[in-house]
Design an enzyme around this catalytic site. Structure first.
Site, PDB file in Angstrom:
ATOM      1  N   ASP A  61      50.482  -4.821 -34.368  1.00 32.24           N
ATOM      2  CA  ASP A  61      50.181  -6.177 -33.898  1.00 32.24           C
ATOM      3  C   ASP A  61      49.575  -6.112 -32.495  1.00 32.24           C
ATOM      4  OD1 ASP A  61      50.101  -8.893 -34.116  1.00 32.24           O
ATOM      5  OD2 ASP A  61      52.270  -9.204 -34.071  1.00 32.24           O
TER       6      ASP A  61
ATOM      7  N   LYS B  63      46.535  -6.187 -36.468  1.00 30.46           N
ATOM      8  CA  LYS B  63      46.553  -7.631 -36.720  1.00 30.46           C
ATOM      9  C   LYS B  63      46.163  -8.383 -35.456  1.00 30.46           C
ATOM     10  CE  LYS B  63      50.395 -10.154 -37.007  1.00 30.46           C
ATOM     11  NZ  LYS B  63      50.102 -11.230 -35.999  1.00 30.46           N
TER      12      LYS B  63
ATOM     13  N   GLU C  46      51.010 -18.606 -41.144  1.00 31.91           N
ATOM     14  CA  GLU C  46      52.337 -18.865 -40.575  1.00 31.91           C
ATOM     15  C   GLU C  46      52.573 -20.350 -40.350  1.00 31.91           C
ATOM     16  OE1 GLU C  46      55.331 -17.525 -36.931  1.00 31.91           O
ATOM     17  OE2 GLU C  46      53.407 -16.500 -37.187  1.00 31.91           O
TER      18      GLU C  46
END
EC number: 2.1.2.11
Length: 275
Positions: A83, A113, A182
């Protein structure tokens, strides 16, 4: 055999759900990996669940590389995604490619990501051009918490919902191999998942995503600071840990631990010579 970005696409094409969890260290990564998970995200959420920060904004590249290395060493099956932390890719395309490269070259991750929609499309294109797979992330993007005014559901009105659909298409066009959705309404995630050919991975986005991801401390009830609505407890490991520690304290105080079977032996004649 190691899961790859191709595995994720094959699973979507077959209609089989993709499974992901977070991990931040060797021992937990090894446990999760051995369970047959498809992918592990070394999330910047480690800032909150491991380092005790209020949000993810204080997490650094060095933090992320340190933890990603440990997770990679603990896996042999899962696709490991690093991430990219706040301000590691927002400053310039050069920084985005350079820092993404560090995840692959130094930490051994298999993909990275990034958070954001159209605003990070050029960064994603450049990273993919450097032969680094990219997972996108739209909806509630924690690195933008100050812009959102907190951790809130996104896409509940027409304007924002349409923007999220468009962002997903832009990320696919930019070369992302999958997208995290999300905290968006379930029916919106269904539309997005059907609008693009790459997999969607949901966290608080309902059952219509092509896969799911959770923070392992949340789904095992190990993080008590707060519990998001979308989290289901799959085991109360937090209570088990507290019970185990309490029992350890009790037995040490009462001299019930260590027992004879836990101790190493020495010949009595050697001991007698020590007095």
């Amino acid at each position: 055999m190691r899961n790859t970005v191709s595995t994720f696409q094959e699973l979507k094409n077959k209609g089989e759900k993709i499974t992901m969890l977070t991990a931040y260290d060797y021992s937990m990564a090894k446990l999760i990996d051995s369970s047959g998970i498809n992918g592990i995200l070394v999330g910047d959420s480690l800032g909150m669940v491991c380092l005790g920060y209020e949000n993810t904004l204080s997490v650094t590249m060095e933090d992320m590389l340190h933890h990603t290395k440990a997770v990679v060493r603990g896996t042999s099956n899962a696709l490991v995604v690093g991430d990219m932390p706040f301000m590691s890719y927002q400053t310039s395309i050069y920084d985005a490619v350079y820092n993404a490269g560090r995840f692959i070259k130094e930490a051994g991750a298999h993909a990275v990501k990034l958070e954001g929609g159209a605003t990070v499309a050029e960064e994603i294109k450049a990273i993919v051009k450097a032969q680094i797979p990219v997972m996108g992330h739209i909806g509630l993007t924690p690195q933008s918490v100050n812009m959102f005014g907190g951790f809130k559901v996104q896409g509940k009105n027409e304007k924002v919902a349409k923007k999220l659909i468009e962002d997903a298409k832009i990320l696919e066009e930019a070369g992302a191999f999958s997208i995290v959705l999300e905290c968006i309404p379930e029916k919106l995630s269904k539309i997005i998942s059907e609008s693009i050919s790459i997999p969607t991975i949901g966290i608080g986005a309902g059952k219509y995503c092509d896969g799911q991801i959770l923070v392992y401390q949340d789904m095992l009830s190990m993080f008590s600071d707060f519990k998001p609505k979308f989290v289901k407890s799959f085991g109360n490991i937090g209570e088990s840990i507290k019970d185990g520690v309490s029992q350890y304290i009790k037995e040490v105080k009462e001299v019930k631990f260590p027992e004879e079977k836990h101790a190493f032996k020495i010949d009595d004649d050697v001991i007698n010579k020590l007095y």
